[in-house]
Write an enzyme that holds these catalytic residues in place. Structure first.
Site, PDB file in Angstrom:
ATOM      1  N   ASP A  71      -2.835 -10.320  -2.417  1.00  0.00           N
ATOM      2  CA  ASP A  71      -3.171  -9.846  -1.336  1.00  0.00           C
ATOM      3  C   ASP A  71      -4.777  -9.633  -1.563  1.00  0.00           C
ATOM      4  OD1 ASP A  71      -2.572  -8.519   1.593  1.00  0.00           O
ATOM      5  OD2 ASP A  71      -4.036  -7.541   0.765  1.00  0.00           O
TER       6      ASP A  71
ATOM      7  N   ASP B 191      -4.805 -12.529   3.477  1.00  0.00           N
ATOM      8  CA  ASP B 191      -5.968 -12.215   4.109  1.00  0.00           C
ATOM      9  C   ASP B 191      -7.413 -12.561   3.222  1.00  0.00           C
ATOM     10  OD1 ASP B 191      -4.806 -10.314   2.166  1.00  0.00           O
ATOM     11  OD2 ASP B 191      -5.077  -8.442   3.431  1.00  0.00           O
TER      12      ASP B 191
ATOM     13  N   HIS C 111       0.717  -1.184   0.181  1.00  0.00           N
ATOM     14  CA  HIS C 111       0.134   0.090   0.204  1.00  0.00           C
ATOM     15  C   HIS C 111       0.992   1.337  -0.049  1.00  0.00           C
ATOM     16  CE1 HIS C 111      -3.670  -2.165   0.423  1.00  0.00           C
ATOM     17  NE2 HIS C 111      -3.326  -2.865   1.690  1.00  0.00           N
TER      18      HIS C 111
HETATM   19 ZN   LIG Z   1      -4.455  -7.024   2.593  1.00  0.00          ZN
END
Ligand SMILES: [Zn+2]
Length: 347
Positions: free
Chosen positions: A200, A286, A166
Site C-alpha cells: 500500500d 493507492d 493502519h
Molecule cells: Zn493507503
C-alpha cells in the site's frame, strides 16, 4: 465452514469472500473498488480458484490481535441503528484531555480512533468483524492447502473491507478497524515463520505495531514518506525481542517506479533471508499515479512487475486488500496486471 466449490486437497488457489464484504456499499470514503476490482481481476486470472465463504465468529479472530474492550466496542457499533452516531465527532480523546470516563458511544469512539476520518458506522463495524473472521479462516485454509504439498505454492485471496493495515491493537484509524493482515499472519505463525509485505502507498503502521517485538513475523512496508507522520521511518527496525523484525522502506513523494523497484528488491531479499513458511501480502492500489494520493506515481503496468516478482518468492501467500481511492477503471487495470503476472509466474 461452508464451501461453495472445490475442496479437494490439490486445491492451490482460492478466495475466502464474505458476501457482505463483497456487496456492501459503505458510507463515507471506504471505497468498494479495492474489493470489487480485485475480485474481478482475480477471478479472471484464476478461473478455477475455489470460492470459500467464511463463517461469522462474533469477534474471535479480531481478539487474536486486538484488545477485548476495543473488539467489544466494534461489536456494539455493529448493533447500533444506522445514523444513531453523529459523525464527525471532532474530538480525539488524547489522555491529557480526559477528565471523566466517556458516557456515550460518541465519547468512547473518540478514544478508540487516532484520526477523524475513521467512522465506526454499523456497516463499517460489521464489515470489519467479517473481514477479520475471513482473514483468520483464510489463513487456516491456506495452511491446510500448503500441508497437502501441491506442485505450486498455494494462493489465498481474502477481500477485506474496511481495510486493516493502519489498525493498532487497541486503536483504529486510517479507515482501518481490525488489522486483517496481522490476524492472518498471527494464525499462520502457528505453523512457521511468516513475512508480511505491505505494498500500500501508506505505511503499514498497525501491522508493524502488532509484531514489533515478535521474532516469528517479519514485517516489511514499502511506502511514501508521510502518513501517518509518526511511524514508518527506516530506523524502526524492531523491538528488543525482534531487533531485525521490521523493515521500512520509505520513498520520497513522487519518486516513481525507478525508485520503487530497488526498494522492492530490497524487500524481497529481506524476505528470502528470513526464509518464512508463509507470506501475507497487504495489497493496496493507492501507489498508482491516478489515485487521489498516488504519491509514488506507479503506472498500472508496474503492478505486473510487482505480481511477477512477489510470486517469484514461491511462498504460500495470503492476500488482503488495503487502500484504494475509488478509481474503478485504473484499479481494475492495475489488479489485472498484478494477478495475470502472478498466474503466469506460477504456471
Ligand atoms: Zn493507503
Amino acid at each position: 465452514m461452508n464451501t461453495t466449490a472445490h475442496t479437494d486437497p490439490s486445491m492451490v488457489v482460492a478466495e475466502m469472500t464474505d458476501p457482505y464484504v463483497e456487496n456492501q456499499e459503505f458510507p463515507g470514503i471506504i471505497y468498494p473498488t479495492s474489493v470489487t476490482a480485485t475480485l474481478a481481476a482475480f477471478r479472471r486470472s484464476f478461473p478455477d480458484a475455489a470460492r470459500l465463504v467464511p463463517e461469522e465468529d462474533d469477534g474471535a479472530a479480531a481478539l487474536s490481535v486486538h484488545s477485548r474492550d476495543y473488539v467489544d466496542f466494534v461489536k456494539e457499533g455493529a448493533k447500533r441503528p444506522e445514523g444513531a452516531t453523529k459523525f464527525p465527532l471532532n474530538v480525539i480523546a488524547l489522555p491529557e484531555l480526559r477528565v471523566s470516563e466517556p458516557r456515550t458511544f460518541e465519547g468512547r469512539h473518540a478514544g478508540y480512533f487516532f484520526d477523524e476520518v475513521t467512522h465506526a458506522t454499523p456497516a463499517v463495524c460489521a464489515g470489519a468483524l467479517r473481514s477479520a473472521a475471513a482473514s483468520r479462516q483464510g489463513a487456516r485454509r491456506l495452511a491446510g492447502m500448503a500441508a497437502a504439498r501441491p506442485a505450486s505454492p498455494p494462493l489465498m485471496l481474502v477481500p477485506s473491507r474496511p481495510p486493516g493495515h493502519h489498525a493498532l491493537p487497541a486503536v483504529g484509524g486510517g479507515l482501518c478497524l481490525f488489522a486483517n493482515a496481522a490476524i492472518a499472519a498471527r494464525e499462520l505463525s502457528r505453523g512457521g515463520r511468516v513475512a508480511v509485505l505491505d505494498i500500500d502507498q501508506d505505511h503499514g503502521n498497525g501491522t508493524q505495531a502488532v509484531f514489533y517485538d515478535d521474532p516469528s513475523v517479519l514485517t516489511v512496508s514499502i511506502h511514501a514518506e508521510g502518513w501517518p507522520h509518526v511511524a514508518g521511518f527506516a530506523e524502526e527496525t524492531g523491538g528488543p525481542g525482534a531487533p531485525h523484525g521490521n523493515l521500512n522502506l520509505p520513498l520520497p513523494t513522487g519518486s516513481g517506479f525507478a525508485a520503487y523497484e530497488p526498494a522492492l528488491e530490497t524487500a524481497l531479499e529481506a524476505i528470502r533471508r528470513f526464509d518464512p513458511a508463509y507470506l501475507v501480502l497487504a495489497l493496496g492500489y493507492d501507489a498508482q499515479w491516478e489515485q487521489g494520493f498516488g504519491a509514488l506515481r506507479l503506472e498500472s503496468e508496474d503492478f505486473a512487475v510487482l505480481g511477477r516478482r512477489i510470486a517469484g518468492l514461491r511462498l504460500p501467500t495470503l492476500v488482503t486488500t488495503e487502500g484504494c481511492y475509488g478509481y474503478y477503471e485504473s484499479t481494475a487495470v492495475a489488479a489485472t496486471h498484478f494477478f495475470d503476472a502472478w498466474a503466469e509466474q506460477w504456471r
